[in-house]
Design an enzyme around this catalytic site. Structure first.
Site, PDB file in Angstrom:
ATOM      1  N   ALA A 198      40.460  35.520  38.455  1.00 59.97           N
ATOM      2  CA  ALA A 198      41.161  34.264  37.874  1.00 59.97           C
ATOM      3  C   ALA A 198      40.928  34.094  36.200  1.00 59.97           C
ATOM      4  O   ALA A 198      41.850  33.553  35.599  1.00 59.97           O
ATOM      5  CB  ALA A 198      40.818  32.867  38.554  1.00 59.97           C
ATOM      6  N   PRO A 200      40.835  34.305  32.017  1.00 62.12           N
ATOM      7  CA  PRO A 200      40.662  33.220  31.852  1.00 62.12           C
ATOM      8  C   PRO A 200      41.623  32.159  32.168  1.00 62.12           C
ATOM      9  O   PRO A 200      41.546  31.024  31.590  1.00 62.12           O
ATOM     10  CB  PRO A 200      40.541  33.151  30.015  1.00 62.12           C
ATOM     11  N   GLY A 201      42.679  32.233  33.145  1.00 61.01           N
ATOM     12  CA  GLY A 201      43.093  31.481  33.755  1.00 61.01           C
ATOM     13  C   GLY A 201      44.805  31.577  33.422  1.00 61.01           C
ATOM     14  O   GLY A 201      45.574  30.686  33.580  1.00 61.01           O
ATOM     15  N   GLY A 202      45.156  32.623  32.838  1.00 60.81           N
ATOM     16  CA  GLY A 202      46.701  32.668  32.348  1.00 60.81           C
ATOM     17  C   GLY A 202      47.370  32.783  33.685  1.00 60.81           C
ATOM     18  O   GLY A 202      48.350  32.052  33.741  1.00 60.81           O
ATOM     19  N   LYS A 203      47.325  33.390  34.578  1.00 58.91           N
ATOM     20  CA  LYS A 203      48.065  33.668  35.796  1.00 58.91           C
ATOM     21  C   LYS A 203      47.742  32.408  36.934  1.00 58.91           C
ATOM     22  O   LYS A 203      48.488  31.779  37.122  1.00 58.91           O
ATOM     23  CB  LYS A 203      47.937  34.715  36.723  1.00 58.91           C
ATOM     24  N   TYR A 296      36.425  50.336  42.363  1.00 62.14           N
ATOM     25  CA  TYR A 296      36.012  49.028  42.315  1.00 62.14           C
ATOM     26  C   TYR A 296      37.402  48.170  42.655  1.00 62.14           C
ATOM     27  O   TYR A 296      37.126  47.072  43.318  1.00 62.14           O
ATOM     28  CB  TYR A 296      35.713  48.647  40.821  1.00 62.14           C
ATOM     29  N   CYS A 319      46.995  45.823  33.709  1.00 58.02           N
ATOM     30  CA  CYS A 319      47.553  46.100  32.596  1.00 58.02           C
ATOM     31  C   CYS A 319      47.216  47.652  32.023  1.00 58.02           C
ATOM     32  O   CYS A 319      46.771  48.034  30.883  1.00 58.02           O
ATOM     33  CB  CYS A 319      46.995  45.181  31.484  1.00 58.02           C
TER      34      CYS A 319
HETATM   35  N1  SAH Z   1      43.989  37.119  35.933  1.00 61.56           N
HETATM   36  C1  SAH Z   1      43.409  36.596  34.483  1.00 61.56           C
HETATM   37  C2  SAH Z   1      42.835  37.992  33.978  1.00 61.56           C
HETATM   38  C3  SAH Z   1      41.854  38.670  34.791  1.00 61.56           C
HETATM   39  S1  SAH Z   1      41.020  40.027  34.029  1.00 61.56           S
HETATM   40  C4  SAH Z   1      44.496  36.125  33.509  1.00 61.56           C
HETATM   41  O1  SAH Z   1      45.625  36.180  34.006  1.00 61.56           O
HETATM   42  O2  SAH Z   1      44.116  35.531  32.627  1.00 61.56           O
HETATM   43  C5  SAH Z   1      39.972  40.545  35.117  1.00 61.56           C
HETATM   44  C6  SAH Z   1      39.052  39.567  35.751  1.00 61.56           C
HETATM   45  O3  SAH Z   1      38.317  39.958  36.876  1.00 61.56           O
HETATM   46  C7  SAH Z   1      37.789  39.437  34.791  1.00 61.56           C
HETATM   47  O4  SAH Z   1      37.908  38.017  34.370  1.00 61.56           O
HETATM   48  C8  SAH Z   1      36.525  39.837  35.463  1.00 61.56           C
HETATM   49  O5  SAH Z   1      35.350  38.934  35.168  1.00 61.56           O
HETATM   50  C9  SAH Z   1      36.942  39.497  36.780  1.00 61.56           C
HETATM   51  N2  SAH Z   1      36.208  40.024  37.943  1.00 61.56           N
HETATM   52  C10 SAH Z   1      35.603  41.469  37.753  1.00 61.56           C
HETATM   53  N3  SAH Z   1      34.768  41.741  38.671  1.00 61.56           N
HETATM   54  C11 SAH Z   1      34.999  40.624  39.817  1.00 61.56           C
HETATM   55  C12 SAH Z   1      34.447  40.405  41.204  1.00 61.56           C
HETATM   56  N4  SAH Z   1      33.577  41.233  41.493  1.00 61.56           N
HETATM   57  N5  SAH Z   1      34.609  39.128  41.464  1.00 61.56           N
HETATM   58  C13 SAH Z   1      35.622  38.330  40.672  1.00 61.56           C
HETATM   59  N6  SAH Z   1      36.022  38.509  39.705  1.00 61.56           N
HETATM   60  C14 SAH Z   1      35.711  39.768  39.055  1.00 61.56           C
END
Ligand code: SAH
Length: 381
Positions: A198, A200-203, A296, A319
């Site tokens: 989630a 930084p929370g854009g979506k 992953y 992306c």
């Molecule tokens: N959806 C967000 C952007 C996400 S970027 C938006 O729209 O703003 C991908 C995110 O996945 C990163 O913040 C990263 O910290 C998180 N992430 C990576 N591995 C993770 C895990 N194992 N569990 C939860 N979050 C994870």
């Protein structure tokens, strides 16, 4: 770029590969912002920004998206032999016209206040010419602060950071495909939605916006720091409504939370190779990175299967543009985890619908609409 990775990309782009790489090095001509329609309207924001001298335009297809025009490319003529080296992230913002701040600097030469200095990347690509606002001696001894005003850069976009609309949380900078992703998820009042990546929370904030705060959202990211950033976005936008933000590893959500078959919808927006994010100034990813990321990403799809309701919807987005992180992962989700790919109610505009070995997905291409490279697939259980 590494040969193996080039051949992975040519699986998608074939003979258009060099054109693609050229596009990736340039920013898209439009820089998008999402309008916080829970607080204002698109027309009001456009006129507020215009009053402060910033022209924005409504997107033709997406009703809460507006864009700024990026100008360029321009040549940089700095007439100096002084150079500062910055990290790649800082280089990208300077390339787009931002000023130079202390934290991004990696290596410098001596300068006085008012000098012209050429800013370059680690591999000596010029990204901007700045006029320094402090001496080298002062800058080196401080941890933050302005070091130089950008006077020439290859691209220029108006800065919104100081505008009223931005400071009041009426707009949020977000790429157009990211904005489209939450529309594809199509949150409805009363639903339980889990956002597994989630911050930084854009979506997450967009989901709250689209459901007028009436969905229950569980928003997860991996650390306390990430969750703090997420909450501050929600608070700033005034969209912290019915969101439970949790720091945890969402690959184990089915083990750590009692949510078996509970979620109406899930969003997986995992870390990816970011090869669609423009501009890219250095291609330093390797095929090994892509394989690791793909593995992953699959773990989120696997954990999500346990918590999604039968009949529930999962939206997967990245992306990036590699098949391993996109089509191949969706194929894995269908063949190994028994999801199905489905047609969303909201057909994503600007995307090319693709079929690959029986699965469907949506690909945004830098070549067709000058957008970032991006991928969306919709799955159901
Ligand atoms: N959806 C967000 C952007 C996400 S970027 C938006 O729209 O703003 C991908 C995110 O996945 C990163 O913040 C990263 O910290 C998180 N992430 C990576 N591995 C993770 C895990 N194992 N569990 C939860 N979050 C994870």
């Amino acid at each position: 770029m590494e040969k193996l990775l080039l051949s992975e990309l040519s699986r998608v782009y074939g003979s258009l590969l060099s054109e693609l790489l050229e596009k990736l090095r340039r920013p898209p001509r439009r820089l998008y912002l999402r309008v916080n329609t829970l607080k204002t309207t698109r027309e009001r924001v456009i006129s507020m920004l215009s009053e402060e001298g910033i022209e924005t335009y409504p997107d033709e297809e997406v009703d809460d998206a507006i864009f700024l025009e990026v100008k360029g490319p321009f040549n940089i003529e700095c007439n100096t032999d002084k150079k500062i080296i910055v990290d790649d992230k800082t280089a990208i913002s300077l390339l787009m016209g931002a000023n130079l701040y202390r934290p991004g600097i990696r290596k410098w030469v001596a300068f006085e206040k008012g000098d012209r200095v050429l800013v370059v990347t680690g591999d000596n690509t010029p990204v901007a010419c700045v006029e320094t606002t402090t001496s080298h001696y002062h800058a080196i001894n401080s941890e933050k602060g302005l070091v130089g005003v950008n006077i020439q850069s290859p691209y220029r976009a108006p800065s919104i950071a100081e505008t009223k609309a931005y400071l009041k949380g009426l707009i949020y900078p977000q790429s157009l495909p990211s904005i489209i992703t939450s529309h594809v998820l199509n949150p409805k009042p009363g639903e339980l939605i889990i956002d597994m990546n989630a911050s930084p929370g854009g979506k997450t904030s967009h989901v709250v916006q689209l459901s007028i705060g009436r969905t229950r959202v569980i928003a997860i990211d991996r650390s306390e720091g990430k969750v703090k950033a997420l909450k501050s976005t929600l608070d700033w936008l005034g969209l912290n409504l019915n969101v439970l933000a949790l720091p945890m590893d969402s690959r184990y959500i089915h083990l750590d939370l009692n949510l078996q078959n509970k979620a109406d919808k899930i969003l997986i927006d995992p870390p990816c190779s970011n090869l669609g994010v423009r501009p890219i100034i250095a291609f330093n990813r390797t095929m090994r990175d892509i394989i690791n990321l793909s593995n992953y990403q699959r773990q989120f799809l696997k954990a999500a299967y346990h918590v999604l309701k039968p009949g529930g919807i999962l939206v997967y987005s990245t992306c990036t543009i590699t098949m391993l992180e996109n089509e191949e992962n969706i194929l894995y989700a269908v063949n190994e985890l028994k999801y199905n790919t489905v047609e969303p109610d909201y057909a994503p505009p600007y995307a090319e619908k693709i079929s690959y070995k029986g699965i469907t997905g949506y690909r945004f291409s830098p070549l067709s609409h000058d957008l970032p490279g991006y991928f969306i697939a919709v799955l159901s259980k």
